[in-house]
Design an enzyme around this catalytic site. Structure first.
Site, PDB file in Angstrom:
ATOM      1  N   ALA A   1       0.805  -1.231   0.000  1.00 45.34           N
ATOM      2  CA  ALA A   1       0.000   0.000   0.000  1.00 45.34           C
ATOM      3  C   ALA A   1       0.833   1.274   0.000  1.00 45.34           C
ATOM      4  CB  ALA A   1      -0.927  -0.002   1.215  1.00 45.34           C
TER       5      ALA A   1
ATOM      6  N   GLY B   1       2.264   3.712  -5.741  1.00 50.71           N
ATOM      7  CA  GLY B   1       1.564   3.317  -6.970  1.00 50.71           C
ATOM      8  C   GLY B   1       0.109   2.961  -6.754  1.00 50.71           C
TER       9      GLY B   1
ATOM     10  N   TYR C   1       7.783 -13.321 -14.352  1.00 48.13           N
ATOM     11  CA  TYR C   1       6.660 -12.438 -14.027  1.00 48.13           C
ATOM     12  C   TYR C   1       5.361 -13.035 -14.578  1.00 48.13           C
ATOM     13  CZ  TYR C   1       3.892  -8.162 -13.505  1.00 48.13           C
ATOM     14  OH  TYR C   1       2.930  -7.248 -13.144  1.00 48.13           O
TER      15      TYR C   1
END
Length: 277
Positions: A9, A12, A162
């Site tokens: 948090a 971004g 990823y």
């Protein structure tokens, strides 16, 4: 008052999602790995929302012990959880391992959130209508699961690593939705679009900043990326929608691998063994 927990948090999309949820009347728990950066983000969120409904809590999703300690702390402070936004993510150009020896993408982006979500299921079920929102990506389309070499000991590649973690996010979302059938808890995933955040910038050297400068015009802002996550977390009309994948507020299709139920079940079992559930 409804409660929401947002992982990653401190910057971004995570920070933007936090701010939007507070504005919509939620008490938001900001889960951050780095306490110093978390504190800065917590102050910024309070200023931007003019609200005190923010709790900062530290947890490293790359460490299973840290996740278990966090869950215990959380349960002492909160009896229910209305929304869990699995937002935190890493991108690492070099192959790195978590504290428990997992390849960092799969370890943080998938296994960390897998354990966290499972540990908080009772609190989600205690809410009137619990929601799990997991941030995946269009990168899931080139992801491939390989249970013989899940941690890329042979031939590491950042895009493949990823992609694998983002495929795992969708498979997890679907397998979780299946397990939550008959409860008031839903599980959905988001493709936020190409969001310009700090992801992909090396934490120590800031390598990757040049890439961002070049690509920034093609990226959505964190606000645009967070909008769909907030929509999934709050929209009344989605209270019965589960196991789906959304982009720009609309449900869209996933890759063939991501809709493979057998693969989702295999990943679930494999993940349970890895995190000790």
């Amino acid at each position: 008052m409804k409660t929401a927990l947002v992982t990653g948090a401190n910057s971004g999309m995570g920070l933007t999602t936090t701010i939007e949820l507070v504005k919509q009347g939620y008490h938001v728990i900001m889960m951050c790995r780095n306490t110093r950066r978390g504190k800065v983000a917590w102050i910024s969120a309070k200023e931007q929302t003019r609200s005190e409904e923010l709790t900062l809590m530290q947890c490293d999703l790359g460490n299973l012990g840290s996740i278990r300690s966090f869950a215990e702390e959380f349960k002492k402070k909160f009896s229910k959880l209305d929304v869990l936004v699995n937002n935190a993510g890493v991108v690492s150009l070099k192959r790195r391992l978590t504290d428990d020896g997992f390849e960092s993408h799969l370890g943080v982006n998938h296994l960390g959130h897998f354990l966290l979500t499972n540990l908080l299921l009772d609190e989600l079920k205690a809410a009137e209508q619990g929601r799990v929102v997991t941030i995946s990506s269009g990168a899931h389309k080139w992801g491939k699961m390989d249970f013989d070499d899940p941690h890329f000991e042979k031939g590491y590649n950042v895009a493949k690593a990823y992609g694998r973690s983002k495929l795992a996010n969708v498979l997890f979302t679907k397998a979780l939705a299946k397990r939550l059938e008959g409860t008031a808890v839903t599980s959905n995933a988001v493709h936020p679009g190409a969001v310009s955040t700090n992801i992909g910038i090396d934490r120590k050297t800031e390598f990757g900043k040049g890439v961002h400068k070049v690509l920034k015009p093609f990226f959505q802002t964190a606000e645009e990326g967070a909008a769909t996550a907030v929509y999934l977390a709050t929209a009344p009309e989605l209270s019965d929608v589960s196991g789906k994948y959304f982009y720009q507020m609309k449900e869209i299709d996933v890759s063939e691998d991501a809709s493979n139920e057998w693969l989702a079940e295999e990943l679930w079992g494999w993940s349970e063994e890895r995190v000790g559930l």
